[in-house]
Design a protein around this motif. Structure first.
Motif, short mmCIF file in Angstrom:
data_model
loop_
_atom_site.label_atom_id
_atom_site.label_comp_id
_atom_site.label_asym_id
_atom_site.label_seq_id
_atom_site.Cartn_x
_atom_site.Cartn_y
_atom_site.Cartn_z
N VAL A 166 -19.20 16.85 27.31
CA VAL A 166 -19.08 15.40 27.14
C VAL A 166 -20.34 14.71 27.65
CG1 VAL A 166 -17.80 13.33 27.80
CG2 VAL A 166 -16.56 15.44 27.27
N ASN A 167 -20.79 15.15 28.82
CA ASN A 167 -22.00 14.57 29.41
C ASN A 167 -23.22 14.81 28.51
OD1 ASN A 167 -23.01 13.13 31.78
ND2 ASN A 167 -24.23 14.96 32.16
N ASP A 168 -23.30 16.00 27.93
CA ASP A 168 -24.40 16.29 26.99
C ASP A 168 -24.32 15.38 25.77
OD1 ASP A 168 -25.32 18.26 28.67
OD2 ASP A 168 -24.38 19.91 27.58
N SER A 169 -23.10 15.12 25.30
CA SER A 169 -22.93 14.24 24.14
C SER A 169 -23.38 12.83 24.46
CB SER A 169 -21.46 14.24 23.70
OG SER A 169 -21.02 15.54 23.36
N LEU A 170 -22.97 12.33 25.63
CA LEU A 170 -23.36 10.99 26.04
C LEU A 170 -24.87 10.91 26.27
CD1 LEU A 170 -20.48 10.07 28.52
CD2 LEU A 170 -20.67 9.54 26.09
N ALA A 285 -18.31 2.61 37.17
CA ALA A 285 -19.13 3.82 37.12
C ALA A 285 -18.43 4.97 37.83
CB ALA A 285 -20.49 3.55 37.76
N LEU A 286 -17.82 4.70 38.98
CA LEU A 286 -17.13 5.76 39.72
C LEU A 286 -15.94 6.30 38.94
CD1 LEU A 286 -17.17 4.30 43.35
CD2 LEU A 286 -18.51 6.22 42.48
N ARG A 287 -15.29 5.45 38.15
CA ARG A 287 -14.15 5.90 37.36
C ARG A 287 -14.56 6.66 36.10
NH1 ARG A 287 -12.34 0.70 38.52
NH2 ARG A 287 -12.92 0.01 36.41
N ALA A 461 -25.34 4.23 32.73
CA ALA A 461 -25.02 4.17 34.16
C ALA A 461 -23.53 4.11 34.40
CB ALA A 461 -25.70 2.96 34.80
N ILE A 462 -22.79 3.54 33.47
CA ILE A 462 -21.34 3.42 33.62
C ILE A 462 -20.60 4.67 33.16
CG2 ILE A 462 -19.29 2.16 32.81
CD1 ILE A 462 -20.98 -0.36 32.77
N TYR A 463 -21.04 5.26 32.04
CA TYR A 463 -20.31 6.38 31.45
C TYR A 463 -20.97 7.74 31.66
CZ TYR A 463 -17.48 2.86 29.14
OH TYR A 463 -16.65 1.80 28.89
N GLY A 464 -22.25 7.76 31.98
CA GLY A 464 -22.92 9.04 32.18
C GLY A 464 -23.78 9.41 31.00
N GLY A 465 -24.38 10.57 31.09
CA GLY A 465 -25.26 11.03 30.04
C GLY A 465 -26.72 10.97 30.43
#
Length: 487
Positions: A166-170, A285-287, A461-465
């Motif tokens: 998921v992080n790679d996708s973002l 961001a933490l969530r 910054a909020i969702y990652g990636g």
């Protein structure tokens, strides 16, 4: 009676394997874990992902990508969607989720018993064909005892692999959006520099003709021609930067061959009328940060690994061996057969290695994972705050250029044109005012680019990636200083 005893002895290891935990279906699916990856990616950025494993699936993706980009002007959302569908590096990341699932599948599968058969005295004349048969079945008790813990650890790694995907996708989505912004901004800069070059050409030609008549000295001629030459160099650099930026976008979308025949807009969209505050950005961001959730799973994995190390601290290999031995003997001319059951237990005696070193290592690795998680939480908070500040500040700067500087330069140019028509100012003064207005417009375009980049980084910054670099597309072009031109 002997037959009954033999059945019990040989069947005991097989009974241990039969007691194994059932293998979850989530590990054995063709696209294990991908549905979760796709759902979480869509929830974060509203884009679709695919995991193409067959030739037909790849062909379907290829046709869809062709319909989206071939000879079309693509938007940022289209570029992101194409990258998520067509980038092969992302497909490799999705395959890694499946590999992690097979690792968990393997851990949930009981270890095969080891069967050993031996025949002694082959060809003995007095016994017919053989003298004795020996059979042994060995199974690892420790492996069966710790299977539940090992499966739990493998399941944590499986979930971590999904979040990493998921992080790679973002990350790819954010990188592609930034690349699109850079490419469009680069072509927008080229258009401004072309207009400035046209004005400079006129000034240079006028200086040449005035020089021929003696109305302009050599210093004045050289000043105009030098400015024109510098601007020609900047225009060439801007065109190169635009080509490179578009090629970077092409690479991220995984395009090649005829699919590279696509277009990007000539200019970035206009600034929005206003931008609202992002409430509780740190909490969001933490969530939502996927990389933070990966770090949490890393801590969970270390905790489960710590428990497994504790269970195997003293006994690292424990095996039970069950079998039988059938022996044939000649007694008074008759062959007698005797079968004897066997049970053996093999284990290492912890005389030297008591497992303290392994336990200490496990403790330190858990402590390391806890500190990594704590640092990650601090960094996530900081990145969220910084991204919000950058977002609003860049909007104010871009708005200032759009609403204040560019209108002022436009007014100066209009007044200079009136003065020129009234023969109050000369041609070179008019050209200088035109250049300064074009320079202000170019600076406004660069400020607009910074705003859209900050907007993309706020989402990351909020969702990652991963945070994309604001300098990904190179520094914004500026008009060359010369002939009185400013920037």
């Amino acid at each position: 009676m002997k037959i009954s005893r033999l059945s019990l002895v040989v069947g005991f290891p097989l009974f241990l394997g039969a007691c194994a935990t059932a293998i979850p279906g989530s590990y054995t699916e063709q696209k294990a874990g991908f549905a979760n990856v796709s759902t979480q990616t869509a929830k974060a950025i509203g884009k679709r992902t695919v995991f193409a494993q067959t030739q037909s699936e790849n062909e379907a993706v290829k046709k869809q990508v062709h319909s989206m980009v071939h000879r079309k002007t693509i938007s940022a959302d289209t570029a992101v969607q194409v990258a998520l569908l067509n980038n092969k590096g992302l497909q490799a990341s999705y395959a890694n989720v499946g590999i992690s699932a097979t690792d968990a599948w393997q851990q949930a599968t009981p270890e095969n018993p080891v069967v050993s058969l031996g025949i002694l005295g082959i060809g003995a004349a007095e016994l017919g064909v053989y003298r004795a048969i020996e059979g042994i079945i060995a199974t690892n008790i420790l492996e069966a005892k710790t299977r539940k813990q090992r499966v739990a650890l493998a399941d944590v790694n499986f979930r971590a692999a999904q979040l990493s995907a998921v992080n790679d996708s973002l990350g790819l989505a954010n990188e592609t959006r930034v690349a699109w912004i850079d490419a469009v901004a680069a072509f927008e800069a080229v258009s401004y520099l072309k207009r400035a070059k046209a004005t400079s050409d006129a000034g240079s030609e006028l200086a040449r003709k005035l020089g021929e008549t003696g109305a302009l000295n050599k210093a004045g001629q050289a000043r105009e021609q030098a400015f024109n030459a510098e601007l020609a160099g900047q225009l060439a650099k801007a065109r190169l930067n635009a080509a490179r930026s578009k090629e970077n976008l092409t690479k991220l979308m995984g395009l090649w061959g005829s699919e590279v025949n696509y277009f990007v807009p000539d200019a970035l969209p206009a600034l929005p009328r206003s931008v609202g505050r992002v409430s509780k950005v740190e909490g969001k961001a933490l969530r939502n940060r996927v990389d933070l959730r990966v770090a949490k799973l890393g801590l969970e994995a270390q905790a489960k690994s710590f428990g497994l190390t504790d269970q195997t601290r003293l006994v690292t290999d424990l095996e039970i061996i069950a079998g039988f031995e059938t022996e044939r003997e000649v007694d008074g001319g008759e062959i007698e057969t005797e079968t004897t059951p066997q049970i053996e237990l093999e284990f290492a005696i912890p005389i030297y290695d008591t497992g303290k070193a392994r336990m200490r290592k496990a403790e330190l690795m858990y402590l390391q994972a806890a500190n990594v998680l704590a640092e990650k939480a601090v960094n996530v908070r900081s990145e969220a705050r910084g991204a919000e500040v950058s977002y609003h500040s860049s909007y104010k700067i871009a708005k200032h250029y759009r609403n204040v500087l560019v209108p002022l330069r436009k007014t100066v140019e209009e007044e200079a044109l009136l003065s020129y028509n009234g023969m109050i100012t000369n041609t070179f003064e008019l050209l200088t005012d035109v250049r300064e207005k074009l320079s202000a417009e170019l600076e406004a375009a660069n400020a607009k680019r910074e705003f859209f980049l900050a907007q993309a980084e706020l989402t990351a910054a909020i969702y990652g990636g991963g945070a994309g670099s604001n300098d990904a597309g190179g520094e914004g072009a500026t008009l060359a200083a010369g002939g009185g031109a400013g920037h």
